[in-house]
Design an enzyme around this catalytic site. Structure first.
Site, PDB file in Angstrom:
ATOM      1  N   HIS A  25       0.833  -1.210   0.000  1.00 56.81           N
ATOM      2  CA  HIS A  25       0.000   0.000   0.000  1.00 56.81           C
ATOM      3  C   HIS A  25       0.868   1.260   0.000  1.00 56.81           C
ATOM      4  O   HIS A  25       0.466   2.288  -0.544  1.00 56.81           O
ATOM      5  CB  HIS A  25      -0.920   0.000   1.219  1.00 56.81           C
ATOM      6  CG  HIS A  25      -1.914  -1.114   1.212  1.00 56.81           C
ATOM      7  ND1 HIS A  25      -3.223  -0.950   0.820  1.00 56.81           N
ATOM      8  CD2 HIS A  25      -1.786  -2.427   1.543  1.00 56.81           C
ATOM      9  CE1 HIS A  25      -3.862  -2.104   0.905  1.00 56.81           C
ATOM     10  NE2 HIS A  25      -3.015  -3.018   1.348  1.00 56.81           N
ATOM     11  N   ASP A 124      -5.561   5.814   1.077  1.00 54.96           N
ATOM     12  CA  ASP A 124      -5.820   4.437   0.679  1.00 54.96           C
ATOM     13  C   ASP A 124      -7.308   4.154   0.882  1.00 54.96           C
ATOM     14  O   ASP A 124      -7.930   4.654   1.826  1.00 54.96           O
ATOM     15  CB  ASP A 124      -4.972   3.495   1.536  1.00 54.96           C
ATOM     16  CG  ASP A 124      -4.953   2.068   1.019  1.00 54.96           C
ATOM     17  OD1 ASP A 124      -6.011   1.412   1.053  1.00 54.96           O
ATOM     18  OD2 ASP A 124      -3.878   1.592   0.607  1.00 54.96           O
TER      19      ASP A 124
END
EC number: 2.4.1.-
Length: 458
Positions: A25, A124
Site C-alpha cells: 500500500h 488508501d
C-alpha cells in the site's frame, strides 16, 4: 514547454496523502505522490510510525507521523509487527482514529501559508474513516485503490456471492464450478479470496460505501488492461475515476521497508537474455518448511536459471533458508533477501516472474512485458491470478498448491516451451499497450492530465 505562471499557481496547492502502512500500500501512494509533485503540487504525507518509510528518500515531501504515537495505547502498541495480526491496525485505526486525524488536518489547514491552499486528501481506500473526517472539514477526499478494477467488481458482488453460498467455508462441493456472473472465476477462487469473510464483511462494506462517497478514485491500472471492468466501476462509483499505471512513472525502490541487495545486477548482467526466472512472493507471505522445499525442488527440476527472493521470516520456524540442503543452488540459482523488484523485472536477463499475485507485483510485471507464473496466498491474489492467466493469458496459475512436478512444468511452459509462446507474446503486447497509453493522447496520459486538472479545480 510548461507555462511557468501555471506551475507557480500549482505550487500553491498542497495535497495530503495517507497510505495504509504495509509495503503493498505504501509503494503506490508514494509513487502517486511523486507524480503529483512533478506536476507542481506540494506534498504532505501522513503516516503511522509503524512501517514508516525512510524520509531521507523524500526530501521534497513533508511527513507527519500520526495515530500511533502514544506508547500507552495498548490497542496499537501490543499488536505484532509481522504476520496476519499486524493487519489489525487497519480496523482499530478506522474505529478510533477520527478525532486525531481531524486535529492533524485542522492544524495543517490553519498553518497553510496565505498563498497556499490544501486542495484535497488522498487516502488508501482502506482508510474509510477518513471520509467523514474530510466531510466535517469541507475537504475533498480522493481514494487511491491499490487493487484492480476486477477486484473491486468482485467486492461489490459479495452480497450475490453470499446469497449463492459461495462464501460458506463448509461447502466443498462446488469448488471447481464457474461462478455465476463471473465465468472467468471458479467458486474456489472466491472462497480463497474471502476466506475470512466474517472479518472482511464489515471492513469491505464500509470501504465500498466510503469509496462511493469520495470525490474521486485513482486506480493503479490502465484502461487497456481492464477495459471490461470499467463499465462496472462507472456504474457503481458516481465520482470520476482516473486510471494511472504508477509503475510506468516511477520505480518503488525508494519506498522499500527492506534493504536491497544490488549485487544481483552483476550476476544478471552475466546471464543470457530472457533466461532467468525471478521468484518473489511479496513482503508478508509465509510458507511451511515442507512447501518451501517443494518450491526449491521444482525450481531445480525446471532446469532454468533463477533469482529467488527469500525474505527473512518467509519460512515458518526458520530464520532464513536453513532448511535447504547443502549444494542446492548449484550454478543455476541465486538466493537473496530482497531486491529492487521493478529494476530486476526491467533487466533483459529476466524471462519470467513467479509471483504471489499481489496487484503491485502483477502490474509491475505487465509494465515490463514479463510473463508470469502465479501462486496465491489469499485476499485479492487468487482473483488477480485467475484474471491474468485465464482472461489476459499472460501466465500460468499454479492453483493446486505446491508440487514440484507442476512447478517445473509451469516454469518450462512459460519460459521455453513452444506451447508457451502465446503467453510470452501476450505479455509483450500488454507492455506495448501500457507504453502507448502513456504517450500524448493515450489513455493513461489523458487520465493523469485530467486528475491534475480536477485537483486544481477543487
Amino acid at each position: 514547454m510548461e507555462n511557468k505562471t501555471e506551475t507557480t499557481v500549482r505550487r500553491r496547492r498542497r495535497i495530503i496523502l495517507f497510505p495504509v502502512p504495509f509495503q503493498g500500500h505504501i509503494n503506490p501512494i508514494l509513487q502517486l505522490a511523486n507524480v503529483l509533485y512533478s506536476k507542481g503540487f506540494s506534498i504532505t504525507i501522513f503516516h503511522t510510525n509503524f512501517n514508516k518509510p525512510k524520509t531521507s528518500n523524500y526530501p521534497h515531501f513533508t511527513f507527519r507521523f500520526i495515530l500511533d504515537n502514544d506508547p500507552q495505547d495498548e490497542r496499537i502498541s501490543n499488536l505484532p509487527t509481522h504476520g496476519p495480526l499486524a493487519g489489525m491496525r487497519i480496523p482499530i485505526i478506522n474505529e478510533h482514529g477520527a478525532d486525531e486525524l481531524r486535529r492533524e488536518l485542522e492544524l495543517l489547514m490553519l498553518a497553510s501559508e496565505e498563498d497556499e491552499e490544501v486542495s484535497c486528501l488522498i487516502t488508501d481506500a482502506l482508510w474509510y474513516f477518513a471520509q467523514s473526517v474530510a466531510d466535517s472539514l469541507n475537504l475533498r477526499r480522493l481514494v487511491l485503490m491499490t487493487s484492480s478494477l476486477f477486484n473491486f467488481h468482485a467486492h461489490v458482488s459479495l452480497p450475490q456471492f453470499d446469497e449463492l453460498g459461495y462464501l460458506d467455508p463448509d461447502d466443498k462441493t462446488r469448488l471447481e464450478e464457474q461462478a455465476s456472473g463471473f465465468p472467468m472465476l471458479k467458486v474456489k477462487d472466491i472462497k480463497s479470496a474471502y476466506s475470512n469473510w466474517q472479518i472482511l464483511k464489515e471492513i469491505l462494506g464500509k470501504m465500498i460505501k466510503q469509496t462511493k462517497a469520495s470525490s474521486g478514485v485513482i486506480w493503479n491500472s490502465f484502461k487497456e488492461l481492464e477495459e471490461s471492468e470499467l463499465e462496472t466501476v462507472i456504474r457503481e462509483i458516481p465520482a470520476p475515476s482516473f486510471l494511472i499505471p504508477l509503475p510506468k512513472h516511477l520505480t518503488a525502490s525508494s519506498s522499500s521497508l527492506l534493504d536491497h541487495d544490488r549485487t544481483v545486477f552483476q550476476w544478471l548482467d552475466q546471464q543470457p537474455p530472457s533466461s532467468v526466472l525471478y521468484v518473489s512472493f511479496g513482503s508478508t507471505s509465509e510458507v511451511d518448511e515442507k512447501d518451501f522445499l517443494e518450491i526449491a525442488r521444482g525450481l531445480v527440476d525446471s532446469k532454468q536459471s533463477f533469482l529467488w527472493v527469500v525474505r527473512p521470516g518467509f519460512v515458518k520456524g526458520s530464520t532464513w533458508v536453513e532448511p535447504l540442503p547443502d549444494g542446492f543452488l548449484g550454478e543455476r540459482g541465486r538466493i537473496v533477501k530482497w531486491v529492487p523488484q521493478q529494476e530486476v523485472l526491467a533487466h533483459g536477463a529476466i524471462g519470467a516472474f513467479w509471483t504471489h499475485s499481489g496487484w503491485n507485483s502483477t502490474l509491475e510485471s505487465v509494465c515490463e512485458g514479463v510473463p508470469m507464473i502465479f501462486s496465491d496466498f489469499g485476499l485479492d491474489q487468487p482473483l488477480n491470478a485467475r484474471y491474468m492467466s485465464d482472461v489476459l493469458k499472460v501466465g500460468v496459475y499454479l492453483e493446486n498448491g505446491w508440487e514440484r512436478g507442476e512447478i517445473a512444468n509451469a516454469i518450462r511452459r512459460v519460459m521455453v516451451d513452444e506451447e508457451g509462446e502465446y503467453i510470452r507474446q501476450n505479455a509483450r503486447v500488454l507492455k506495448q499497450k501500457a507504453d502507448v497509453s502513456l504517450m500524448k493522447g493515450g489513455s493513461s496520459y489523458e487520465s493523469l492530465e485530467s486528475l491534475v486538472s480536477y485537483i486544481s479545480s477543487l
